[in-house]
Design an enzyme around this catalytic site. Structure first.
Site, PDB file in Angstrom:
ATOM      1  N   ALA A  20       0.837  -1.203   0.000  1.00 29.44           N
ATOM      2  CA  ALA A  20       0.000   0.000   0.000  1.00 29.44           C
ATOM      3  C   ALA A  20       0.875   1.258   0.000  1.00 29.44           C
ATOM      4  O   ALA A  20       0.586   2.241  -0.690  1.00 29.44           O
ATOM      5  CB  ALA A  20      -0.905   0.007   1.221  1.00 29.44           C
ATOM      6  N   GLU A  21       1.978   1.169   0.758  1.00 29.69           N
ATOM      7  CA  GLU A  21       2.875   2.333   0.851  1.00 29.69           C
ATOM      8  C   GLU A  21       3.573   2.549  -0.504  1.00 29.69           C
ATOM      9  O   GLU A  21       3.730   3.673  -0.977  1.00 29.69           O
ATOM     10  CB  GLU A  21       3.891   2.079   1.968  1.00 29.69           C
ATOM     11  CG  GLU A  21       4.846   3.214   2.253  1.00 29.69           C
ATOM     12  CD  GLU A  21       4.150   4.531   2.616  1.00 29.69           C
ATOM     13  OE1 GLU A  21       4.806   5.570   2.574  1.00 29.69           O
ATOM     14  OE2 GLU A  21       2.921   4.515   2.912  1.00 29.69           O
ATOM     15  N   SER A  25      27.347 -18.910 -28.831  1.00 35.18           N
ATOM     16  CA  SER A  25      26.512 -19.926 -28.180  1.00 35.18           C
ATOM     17  C   SER A  25      27.437 -20.903 -27.469  1.00 35.18           C
ATOM     18  O   SER A  25      28.639 -20.665 -27.361  1.00 35.18           O
ATOM     19  CB  SER A  25      25.591 -20.596 -29.180  1.00 35.18           C
ATOM     20  OG  SER A  25      26.365 -21.248 -30.124  1.00 35.18           O
ATOM     21  N   GLU A  31      26.278 -22.792 -13.488  1.00 35.60           N
ATOM     22  CA  GLU A  31      25.061 -21.978 -13.462  1.00 35.60           C
ATOM     23  C   GLU A  31      23.947 -22.764 -14.136  1.00 35.60           C
ATOM     24  O   GLU A  31      24.198 -23.466 -15.110  1.00 35.60           O
ATOM     25  CB  GLU A  31      25.287 -20.671 -14.261  1.00 35.60           C
ATOM     26  CG  GLU A  31      26.477 -19.869 -13.779  1.00 35.60           C
ATOM     27  CD  GLU A  31      26.871 -18.749 -14.753  1.00 35.60           C
ATOM     28  OE1 GLU A  31      26.112 -18.484 -15.704  1.00 35.60           O
ATOM     29  OE2 GLU A  31      27.947 -18.164 -14.539  1.00 35.60           O
ATOM     30  N   LYS A  45      21.227 -23.619 -16.720  1.00 33.15           N
ATOM     31  CA  LYS A  45      21.033 -23.123 -18.084  1.00 33.15           C
ATOM     32  C   LYS A  45      19.553 -22.847 -18.263  1.00 33.15           C
ATOM     33  O   LYS A  45      18.740 -23.759 -18.418  1.00 33.15           O
ATOM     34  CB  LYS A  45      21.523 -24.138 -19.110  1.00 33.15           C
ATOM     35  CG  LYS A  45      21.474 -23.598 -20.524  1.00 33.15           C
ATOM     36  CD  LYS A  45      22.203 -24.510 -21.499  1.00 33.15           C
ATOM     37  CE  LYS A  45      22.299 -23.895 -22.879  1.00 33.15           C
ATOM     38  NZ  LYS A  45      21.018 -23.614 -23.502  1.00 33.15           N
ATOM     39  N   GLU A  56      19.307 -14.018 -19.544  1.00 29.65           N
ATOM     40  CA  GLU A  56      18.214 -14.763 -20.155  1.00 29.65           C
ATOM     41  C   GLU A  56      16.857 -14.223 -19.693  1.00 29.65           C
ATOM     42  O   GLU A  56      16.632 -14.066 -18.492  1.00 29.65           O
ATOM     43  CB  GLU A  56      18.358 -16.233 -19.726  1.00 29.65           C
ATOM     44  CG  GLU A  56      17.631 -17.205 -20.583  1.00 29.65           C
ATOM     45  CD  GLU A  56      18.436 -17.671 -21.797  1.00 29.65           C
ATOM     46  OE1 GLU A  56      19.487 -17.074 -22.109  1.00 29.65           O
ATOM     47  OE2 GLU A  56      17.983 -18.643 -22.433  1.00 29.65           O
ATOM     48  N   LYS A  94      31.524 -22.784 -16.542  1.00 32.71           N
ATOM     49  CA  LYS A  94      32.429 -21.792 -17.126  1.00 32.71           C
ATOM     50  C   LYS A  94      33.738 -21.789 -16.351  1.00 32.71           C
ATOM     51  O   LYS A  94      33.710 -21.808 -15.114  1.00 32.71           O
ATOM     52  CB  LYS A  94      31.807 -20.394 -17.041  1.00 32.71           C
ATOM     53  CG  LYS A  94      30.469 -20.272 -17.742  1.00 32.71           C
ATOM     54  CD  LYS A  94      29.828 -18.913 -17.521  1.00 32.71           C
ATOM     55  CE  LYS A  94      28.459 -18.888 -18.237  1.00 32.71           C
ATOM     56  NZ  LYS A  94      27.693 -17.677 -17.952  1.00 32.71           N
ATOM     57  N   LYS A 102      23.760 -30.691 -20.895  1.00 26.94           N
ATOM     58  CA  LYS A 102      22.300 -30.714 -21.080  1.00 26.94           C
ATOM     59  C   LYS A 102      21.665 -31.881 -20.330  1.00 26.94           C
ATOM     60  O   LYS A 102      22.240 -32.957 -20.239  1.00 26.94           O
ATOM     61  CB  LYS A 102      21.975 -30.840 -22.583  1.00 26.94           C
ATOM     62  CG  LYS A 102      22.503 -29.697 -23.430  1.00 26.94           C
ATOM     63  CD  LYS A 102      21.705 -28.422 -23.237  1.00 26.94           C
ATOM     64  CE  LYS A 102      20.406 -28.437 -24.001  1.00 26.94           C
ATOM     65  NZ  LYS A 102      20.543 -28.058 -25.412  1.00 26.94           N
TER      66      LYS A 102
HETATM   67  S1  IVH Z   1      26.743 -18.066 -21.260  1.00 24.08           S
HETATM   68  C1  IVH Z   1      29.613 -17.388 -24.446  1.00 24.08           C
HETATM   69  N1  IVH Z   1      25.229 -18.747 -19.234  1.00 24.08           N
HETATM   70  O1  IVH Z   1      22.443 -20.687 -23.577  1.00 24.08           O
HETATM   71  C2  IVH Z   1      28.684 -17.752 -23.397  1.00 24.08           C
HETATM   72  N2  IVH Z   1      24.325 -18.907 -21.416  1.00 24.08           N
HETATM   73  O2  IVH Z   1      23.763 -21.963 -26.107  1.00 24.08           O
HETATM   74  C3  IVH Z   1      27.317 -17.807 -23.893  1.00 24.08           C
HETATM   75  N3  IVH Z   1      22.009 -19.681 -21.481  1.00 24.08           N
HETATM   76  O3  IVH Z   1      22.404 -18.182 -25.974  1.00 24.08           O
HETATM   77  C4  IVH Z   1      26.270 -17.720 -22.923  1.00 24.08           C
HETATM   78  N4  IVH Z   1      21.739 -19.868 -19.314  1.00 24.08           N
HETATM   79  O4  IVH Z   1      20.636 -18.118 -24.155  1.00 24.08           O
HETATM   80  C5  IVH Z   1      25.322 -18.628 -20.574  1.00 24.08           C
HETATM   81  N5  IVH Z   1      23.994 -19.282 -17.354  1.00 24.08           N
HETATM   82  C6  IVH Z   1      24.093 -19.164 -18.676  1.00 24.08           C
HETATM   83  C7  IVH Z   1      23.006 -19.463 -19.527  1.00 24.08           C
HETATM   84  C8  IVH Z   1      23.173 -19.331 -20.902  1.00 24.08           C
HETATM   85  C9  IVH Z   1      21.161 -20.000 -20.495  1.00 24.08           C
HETATM   86  C10 IVH Z   1      21.671 -19.735 -22.924  1.00 24.08           C
HETATM   87  C11 IVH Z   1      21.890 -18.465 -23.646  1.00 24.08           C
HETATM   88  C12 IVH Z   1      22.788 -18.777 -24.796  1.00 24.08           C
HETATM   89  C13 IVH Z   1      22.670 -20.259 -24.873  1.00 24.08           C
HETATM   90  C14 IVH Z   1      23.965 -20.821 -25.379  1.00 24.08           C
END
Ligand code: IVH
Length: 681
Positions: free
Chosen positions: A44-45, A92, A124, A126, A187, A303, A327
């Site tokens: 509300a605030e 990608s 991380e 995906k 994303e 990464k 994946k």
């Molecule tokens: S890093 C060069 N981190 O995955 C690094 N991508 O196939 C490129 N994605 O187009 C991206 N979660 O849409 C990265 N934690 C994440 C991600 C991520 C989803 C997707 C992103 C990218 C695709 C790569």
């Protein structure tokens, strides 16, 4: 004159300052609310401050700044999107399936670096959404684009600005500096619950539904009218920048912490790993967490943590050498729809089932998938012989998502609903408004078996040891045909059956005997009378208190009960007038089943005494009638309008203006789930 304009200037300065303070405060609270999920200000605030901002901006439109929260939604629809080149290509990721592929990944790194010095990784989730780039200049959101082909994307700034988790101005602590120019990447996605709701709304409005959250996010971002995008439940997780060189971060872990401090939403499931073995165990962990997540992920990204090492590793044509996407096994696949079988449910509803060319989905072979009901089948526009997209989400039954129309050859055949019951041969009926075709034969064996499963099951008498499999077996062996037969089962008979022993037979018979004195509500719910679920059964039990009294009631008596309408009343009359039902009840009585008398309706004293409820928006899992009846049963009251007397505002789908008022009055707002818990559902 001069004096007047001076005053005006002073006044204007005061407004400017107030506006700046409001923007700052609103943006801070929006960050706490949306990004950190940890609000420290009452709704509300917040609304009050927002209204003040809007009013001031309306009087002084020249003082509106691009980072004002009022600027999230706006602008006129575009004719088309402009293209924007990415200053650093958006690459990608290479995919990896299984643990060995991750070990191979590290081996490639060691070979490339010609060293086996241990490497640390960030893992991380995906996200399964759309990659976007956001450009900030002097801390202000300046441009947002799609990934496009990686080199050139489309300018979707207006759409991205509508997403509450994307900051319009970078946060700084204690007047700290922000980079002159910052290009962040992440994303955009839609959560699973939000996606479900979005599709339900679309389907109600007669609009085509999205096949999955990813398509929903893509469709929403590609809207030329940002006002439409603003209504879509889009969200954003940040995962990187185009180039970290000028930032105060030496590795991915520091970068994500830094981006979080600038106001971006960082996924909480990230993990710093010190070996590839740890990466592999994180992968397994993430996979086990996946079913409980509020959004869909399709794997894990690993990464190399250290930026200097990333720099040395560099990139191949389309993907960096320093990252990999591990994946999850796919949970969707395409296959061929070979045939459609029609099953018969407990209430005689005919349910279509897809017979598929066997296909592997997420590690299991799928041969059949549900098509829900006839209307769903028509809505999806399926044809025999179609290539179809099939999905398996978590543990749920596989379902056919849609036909792949591009693959049609012209040889596909329409699917026709049967005219006769596939189980008993009776002519099927599709009554009035109902979307469902039914078998009207009360003796239909398929209905009987499902009725028995319902009777012994959790929403019925809850007889332990007589689950679905056991009931199917007993019916299959001709040992039970109807409900009374259950009460004639003997230990010896059961013990002699396949898969049964002395002990399980004894337990089952004990459970059966123990179920001979049900409450009236439980008994009524167990009978499986059409339109009479647990809530209605309770209403009836409260009203009539005994089975005898209920049996002597007519349609008018039923209609007197608050919460019971014509459909239910007619169904009750039909059911209890049926001689077969009367005979069944007599047999149950003869077998010693004694339905308990309910305590008379005391008209209060329940768990909700003193509570006053108000509903806004539609409820998904029970009707308002049922909800109101249940509240009354429990001693509570239902208000028709908003007032300070209301103790709980129940928030349904698409709530109306009552919600805004409720927030203004600072009333307690609860979700449907919370409400269901309060009424013991
Ligand atoms: S890093 C060069 N981190 O995955 C690094 N991508 O196939 C490129 N994605 O187009 C991206 N979660 O849409 C990265 N934690 C994440 C991600 C991520 C989803 C997707 C992103 C990218 C695709 C790569």
């Amino acid at each position: 004159m001069a004096r007047l304009s001076l005053l005006n200037n002073a006044g204007k300065d005061a407004v400017r300052q107030r506006l700046q303070a409001l923007r700052q405060e609103l943006n801070l609270h929006a960050h706490r609310y949306y990004v950190l999920d940890d609000p420290i200000l009452a709704d509300a605030e917040y609304d009050r401050l927002f209204q003040e901002l809007l009013a001031l901006e309306q009087q002084h439109p020249e003082l509106i700044t691009p980072d004002s929260p009022s600027q999230r939604v706006g602008g006129t629809p575009l004719a088309q999107f402009k293209t924007v080149p990415h200053s650093v290509p958006m690459l990608s990721l290479e995919n990896a399936f299984g643990a060995e592929a991750l070990v191979d990944f590290e081996e490639r790194l060691f070979r490339f670096l010609q060293s086996r010095t241990p490497i640390s990784y960030m893992t991380e989730p995906k996200l399964d959404g759309l990659a976007v780039e956001l450009v900030y200049e002097e801390g202000l959101f300046a441009l947002g684009s799609t990934r496009g082909d990686g080199l050139v994307g489309e300018d979707i700034s207006l759409n991205l600005k509508t997403i509450p988790t994307i900051p319009l101005r970078l946060l700084t602590r204690d007047g700290g500096e922000v980079p002159k120019r910052l290009e962040v990447r992440g994303e955009v996605f839609i959560g699973l619950a939000e996606f479900k709701k979005l599709n339900e709304e679309r389907s109600k409005a007669g609009e085509p539904i999205f096949a999955n959250p990813r398509n929903g996010a893509a469709g929403s971002l590609r809207q030329l009218d940002p006002k439409i995008t603003a209504t879509r439940p889009l969200d954003f997780f940040v995962y990187g920048v185009s180039d970290p060189i000028a930032l105060p971060c030496r590795n991915q872990h520091e970068l994500l912490t830094y981006l979080g401090s600038l106001g971006f939403k960082v996924n909480p499931l990230i993990h710093l790993c010190h070996s590839i073995a740890e990466v592999i165990s994180q992968f397994a962990q993430l996979q086990s967490q996946r079913p409980a997540l509020a959004y869909d992920i399709d794997g894990m990204v690993a990464k190399v943590n250290d930026f200097a090492l990333q720099e040395r590793l560099g990139a191949k044509a389309r993907s960096p050498r320093w990252a990999i996407a591990a994946k999850f096994p796919a949970s969707q696949a395409t296959t061929r729809l070979v045939a459609v079988e029609f099953g018969v449910g407990r209430t005689g509803a005919i349910t279509p089932v897809a017979i598929l060319e066997p296909v592997q989905i997420g590690g299991v072979t799928v041969r059949r998938a549900t098509l829900h009901n006839e209307d769903e089948l028509r809505r999806k526009g399926l044809m025999l012989g179609d290539t179809v997209l099939v999905q398996r989400a978590g543990d749920v039954i596989p379902e056919v998502v849609k036909p792949v129309e591009e693959n049609r050859t012209g040889q596909e055949q329409p699917i026709t609903m049967p005219a006769l019951c596939p189980e008993c041969g009776f002519s099927l009926v599709r009554a009035g408004q109902e979307a469902i075709t039914r078998c009207p034969n009360p003796n239909c064996p398929a209905q009987r078996i499902r009725g028995l499963i319902h009777f012994t099951g959790k929403s019925g008498m809850d007889i332990e040891g007589l689950g679905k499999k056991a009931v199917e077996q007993l019916v299959g062996q001709g040992l039970i045909r109807d409900i009374p037969d259950i009460y004639q089962l003997k230990v010896e008979t059961l013990a002699a059956l396949d898969g049964w022993g002395e002990k399980s037979a004894e337990n089952a018979v004990r459970a059966i005997q123990g179920s001979k004195t049900p409450t009236l509500a439980k008994f009524l719910a167990a009978l499986g009378i059409r339109h009479v679920g647990e809530v209605t059964a309770q209403l009836l039990a409260r009203h009539f208190a005994s089975l005898a009294r209920l049996l002597s009631a007519g349609e008018a008596d039923f209609l007197q009960i608050e919460g019971i309408g014509e459909q239910v009343a007619a169904s009750l009359v039909d059911y209890f007038q049926d001689p077969a039902v009367q005979e069944m009840l007599a047999r149950l009585e003869a077998l010693g089943v004694r339905v308990q008398e309910e305590k008379p309706d005391s008209g209060g004293g329940g768990g909700l005494t003193g509570s006053v409820f108000l509903f806004t928006g539609g409820l998904a899992r029970l009707s308002r009638h049922e909800a109101k009846a249940r509240i009354k049963e429990l001693g509570g009251q239902v208000a028709s309008g908003i007032s300070r007397k209301v103790t709980h505002v129940v928030l349904g789908e698409s709530p109306g203006s009552k919600l805004t008022k409720a927030r203004e009055l600072g009333l307690t707002v609860i979700t449907e789930d919370e409400f269901l818990r309060l009424i013991g559902r």
